[in-house]
Design an enzyme around this catalytic site. Structure first.
Site, PDB file in Angstrom:
ATOM      1  CG  HIS A 274      -2.190   0.840   1.406  1.00  0.00           C
ATOM      2  ND1 HIS A 274      -2.481   1.688   0.296  1.00  0.00           N
ATOM      3  CD2 HIS A 274      -2.973   1.094   2.283  1.00  0.00           C
ATOM      4  CE1 HIS A 274      -3.582   2.429   0.661  1.00  0.00           C
ATOM      5  NE2 HIS A 274      -3.789   1.945   2.047  1.00  0.00           N
ATOM      6  CG  HIS A 314      -4.500   0.309  -8.066  1.00  0.00           C
ATOM      7  ND1 HIS A 314      -5.718  -0.016  -7.597  1.00  0.00           N
ATOM      8  CD2 HIS A 314      -3.867   1.313  -7.290  1.00  0.00           C
ATOM      9  CE1 HIS A 314      -5.969   1.204  -6.711  1.00  0.00           C
ATOM     10  NE2 HIS A 314      -4.859   1.829  -6.520  1.00  0.00           N
ATOM     11  CG  ASP A 370       2.838   4.199  -3.891  1.00  0.00           C
ATOM     12  OD1 ASP A 370       2.682   5.146  -3.396  1.00  0.00           O
ATOM     13  OD2 ASP A 370       2.231   3.257  -3.635  1.00  0.00           O
TER      14      ASP A 370
HETATM   15  N1  CMC Z   1       4.535  -7.215 -10.131  1.00  0.00           N
HETATM   16  C1  CMC Z   1       4.486  -8.474 -10.765  1.00  0.00           C
HETATM   17  N2  CMC Z   1       3.329  -9.175 -10.862  1.00  0.00           N
HETATM   18  C2  CMC Z   1       2.406  -8.746 -10.161  1.00  0.00           C
HETATM   19  C3  CMC Z   1       2.331  -7.394  -9.773  1.00  0.00           C
HETATM   20  C4  CMC Z   1       3.563  -6.718  -9.793  1.00  0.00           C
HETATM   21  N3  CMC Z   1       3.603  -5.432  -9.167  1.00  0.00           N
HETATM   22  N4  CMC Z   1       1.227  -7.025  -9.053  1.00  0.00           N
HETATM   23  C5  CMC Z   1       0.441  -8.046  -9.525  1.00  0.00           C
HETATM   24  N5  CMC Z   1       0.921  -8.906 -10.108  1.00  0.00           N
HETATM   25  C6  CMC Z   1       0.341 -10.309 -10.591  1.00  0.00           C
HETATM   26  C7  CMC Z   1       0.148 -11.189  -9.476  1.00  0.00           C
HETATM   27  O1  CMC Z   1       1.327 -11.961  -9.297  1.00  0.00           O
HETATM   28  C8  CMC Z   1      -0.928 -12.138 -10.180  1.00  0.00           C
HETATM   29  O2  CMC Z   1      -0.260 -12.804 -11.157  1.00  0.00           O
HETATM   30  P1  CMC Z   1      -1.089 -14.288 -11.329  1.00  0.00           P
HETATM   31  O3  CMC Z   1      -2.462 -14.294 -11.710  1.00  0.00           O
HETATM   32  O4  CMC Z   1      -0.087 -15.105 -12.293  1.00  0.00           O
HETATM   33  O5  CMC Z   1      -0.976 -15.228  -9.900  1.00  0.00           O
HETATM   34  C9  CMC Z   1      -1.662 -10.961 -10.917  1.00  0.00           C
HETATM   35  O6  CMC Z   1      -0.784 -10.048 -11.268  1.00  0.00           O
HETATM   36  C10 CMC Z   1      -2.893 -10.570 -10.062  1.00  0.00           C
HETATM   37  O7  CMC Z   1      -2.225 -10.050  -8.732  1.00  0.00           O
HETATM   38  P2  CMC Z   1      -2.966  -9.897  -7.201  1.00  0.00           P
HETATM   39  O8  CMC Z   1      -2.066  -9.844  -6.458  1.00  0.00           O
HETATM   40  O9  CMC Z   1      -4.315 -10.980  -7.488  1.00  0.00           O
HETATM   41  O10 CMC Z   1      -3.614  -8.408  -7.423  1.00  0.00           O
HETATM   42  P3  CMC Z   1      -3.961  -7.449  -6.371  1.00  0.00           P
HETATM   43  O11 CMC Z   1      -5.318  -6.677  -6.869  1.00  0.00           O
HETATM   44  O12 CMC Z   1      -4.433  -8.505  -4.989  1.00  0.00           O
HETATM   45  O13 CMC Z   1      -2.930  -6.822  -5.751  1.00  0.00           O
HETATM   46  C11 CMC Z   1      -1.361  -4.752  -5.452  1.00  0.00           C
HETATM   47  C12 CMC Z   1      -2.592  -5.417  -6.119  1.00  0.00           C
HETATM   48  C13 CMC Z   1      -1.150  -3.518  -5.658  1.00  0.00           C
HETATM   49  C14 CMC Z   1      -1.139  -5.221  -4.003  1.00  0.00           C
HETATM   50  C15 CMC Z   1      -0.143  -5.615  -6.303  1.00  0.00           C
HETATM   51  O14 CMC Z   1      -0.557  -5.332  -7.485  1.00  0.00           O
HETATM   52  C16 CMC Z   1       0.892  -5.259  -5.826  1.00  0.00           C
HETATM   53  O15 CMC Z   1       1.628  -5.952  -5.195  1.00  0.00           O
HETATM   54  N6  CMC Z   1       1.596  -4.191  -6.396  1.00  0.00           N
HETATM   55  C17 CMC Z   1       3.034  -3.834  -5.997  1.00  0.00           C
HETATM   56  C18 CMC Z   1       3.071  -2.926  -4.908  1.00  0.00           C
HETATM   57  C19 CMC Z   1       2.585  -1.688  -5.029  1.00  0.00           C
HETATM   58  O16 CMC Z   1       2.964  -0.928  -5.879  1.00  0.00           O
HETATM   59  N7  CMC Z   1       1.764  -1.215  -4.352  1.00  0.00           N
HETATM   60  C20 CMC Z   1       1.064   0.127  -4.400  1.00  0.00           C
HETATM   61  C21 CMC Z   1      -0.404   0.284  -4.803  1.00  0.00           C
HETATM   62  S1  CMC Z   1      -1.011   1.736  -5.420  1.00  0.00           S
HETATM   63  C22 CMC Z   1      -1.028   2.847  -3.956  1.00  0.00           C
HETATM   64  C23 CMC Z   1      -2.130   2.476  -3.047  1.00  0.00           C
HETATM   65  O17 CMC Z   1      -3.047   3.107  -3.037  1.00  0.00           O
HETATM   66  O18 CMC Z   1      -1.823   1.637  -2.164  1.00  0.00           O
END
Ligand code: CMC
Length: 435
Positions: A274, A314, A370
């Site tokens: 986050h 996201h 971010d």
């Molecule tokens: N790098 C590589 N792969 C990713 C990433 C990433 N940053 N984000 C998601 N994925 C992949 C994930 O491995 C999954 O792949 P698969 O379907 O093969 O298992 C797929 O994309 C869907 O991911 P998810 O974990 O189900 O997505 P989510 O909606 O639960 O997570 C997130 C959202 C923001 C936590 C995630 O994208 C992440 O960890 N990003 C990196 C951290 C980040 O930049 N966070 C800031 C978010 S914006 C500021 C805020 O408001 O917080």
């Protein structure tokens, strides 16, 4: 619109019909504002719960604060597009807007700015006794989480949640004190003396002054850089039901005071998934080290060997994060003054490589808020571990808008259900007879 129980199918066009195949009973449930009511669902299926870890398909509330269309890349506060607010408004005006629901007139704006300005001081015990109790290398975000909670011990009337005037008093205090607490955390963790708020300075200028003054390298007494921080504050003010806002609402629903609830929100923001992601982006770019290493790093991410691409992806945006577009423009303006952050080229290359790669495009992973914000903060001289704190300062206004909305809606305590998958009933075995 109430649900029609048992059998009246097809009378409302915007509705779904649920059939319990065990009994053949059916229920027609209207779709209202894009959702169906669980209260209606329970009329047919009182003991069947939605299994929805991470709230992928659960709307926990009705809200009129922020509208977000992740597929279209749209973000609006109280109906106003984020692009217009970033271009024409100020953070304090946006804070007023998210809290009150309308833009202020001139007199309302002046009163609001005056009130915020005159609540920037923190009690001396907070600074001298509480803050100085931390270890010398404490992470400023850890300090902030604790400091926001500690404020509740200074404002005992904050527990009077039913009194709208009291609530507004605490809202003003919390928005006003965030920059002071943030700067205090930084000054302590870098061994520098505290700088008191200067009520002759505007909100962002005051914060920058408390952070950096009178450092000889304080090149940032520059209106364009104050404005850049103000724009970043506008972009971070609210983002509907994100993890930290949900924490605020959940704790607020127990009728804890706003300081305690806001501390829980700060704690949720701290995590690298986050608000802690801005810090991790810079650590990642530093680790990559050079443009030449970008393709190998992207391959390692795809192969699961280098964690995630920080600042990418996201839950809601499946298109470019509109905040990231604005931040990229702000970065160019800031670098004209500070000089380019040497990590920028690596970031641009990383974005270019990732956005051509099927792994990222098929999962709709784009740079988020971010990805570029940390580059700006670093170029301005903020230490990396202050980045999540910079996110928390403006997000306080969003958290409080949601807290107030929650209390005005007279919501129930947040208490989800579970699907139990543990052991069945069994008899206790005394320790000395266990095998
Ligand atoms: N790098 C590589 N792969 C990713 C990433 C990433 N940053 N984000 C998601 N994925 C992949 C994930 O491995 C999954 O792949 P698969 O379907 O093969 O298992 C797929 O994309 C869907 O991911 P998810 O974990 O189900 O997505 P989510 O909606 O639960 O997570 C997130 C959202 C923001 C936590 C995630 O994208 C992440 O960890 N990003 C990196 C951290 C980040 O930049 N966070 C800031 C978010 S914006 C500021 C805020 O408001 O917080």
């Amino acid at each position: 619109m109430a649900a029609a129980l048992l059998g009246t199918v097809g009378t409302v066009p915007d509705s779904i019909t649920i059939t319990d195949n065990r009994t053949g009973d059916t229920l027609e449930v209207p779709i209202v504002n894009g959702g169906v009511s669980s209260a209606d669902w329970r009329k047919l299926l009182p003991d069947v719960f939605f299994y929805d870890p991470g709230f992928m398909a659960t709307a926990a509330c009705e809200s009129s604060i922020t509208e977000l269309d992740g597929d279209a890349g749209i973000l609006r506060y109280r109906g106003y597009p984020i692009e217009q607010l970033a271009e024409q408004s100020t953070y304090l005006e946006v804070a007023y807007l998210v809290i009150h629901g309308e833009l202020p007139d001139k007199q309302q704006y002046d009163t609001w700015v005056h009130d915020i300005t005159y609540h920037t001081f923190i009690h001396e015990n907070m600074r001298k006794r509480f803050m100085e109790g931390f270890h010398y290398d404490a992470h400023p975000m850890g300090m902030l989480v604790s400091a926001v909670a500690a404020l509740s011990t200074f404002y005992l009337d904050a527990k009077k949640l039913a009194d709208p005037d009291q609530r507004m008093q605490e809202i003003i205090r919390l928005i006003a004190k965030m920059p002071t607490l943030a700067a205090c955390c930084h000054r302590f963790s870098s061994g520098m003396p505290f700088v008191y708020p200067d009520n002759n300075k505007a909100f962002t200028e005051n914060f920058m002054n408390m952070m950096f003054s009178p450092d000889a390298k304080y090149a940032f007494d520059h209106p364009a850089l104050h404005r850049a921080i103000d724009v970043l504050f506008i972009l971070h003010a609210d983002h509907e039901q994100n993890c930290s806002t949900t924490a605020m609402r959940v704790v607020g629903s127990s009728h804890a005071d706003p300081y305690t609830a806001a501390s829980a929100a700060c704690a949720a923001l701290y995590g690298p998934r986050h608000g802690g992601a801005n810090e991790q982006v810079i650590r990642m770019l530093t680790e990559i080290g050079s443009i030449d290493n970008v393709p190998a790093f992207v391959d390692a991410v795809k192969g699961g060997k280098s964690g995630r691409l920080q600042g990418f992806g996201h839950r809601v945006y499946k298109n470019y994060d509109p905040r990231a577009t604005i931040i990229k423009k702000v970065a160019d303006e800031v670098f004209e003054i500070t000089g380019k952050n040497p990590l920028l080229d690596i970031a641009l290359k990383l974005e270019e490589v990732a956005l051509k790669d099927e792994y990222f495009t098929s999962r709709k992973l784009y740079p988020n808020v971010d990805f570029y914000s940390g580059l700006i903060y670093q170029a301005m001289g903020f230490p990396i571990d202050m980045f999540p704190v910079l996110f928390a300062i403006p997000r306080m206004s969003g958290w409080l808008a949601h807290w107030q909305e929650l209390l005005e809606q007279d919501s129930r305590i947040a208490r989800p259900r579970q699907l139990y998958i543990g052991a069945g009933a069994r008899d206790y075995v005394p320790l000395d007879t266990r095998s």
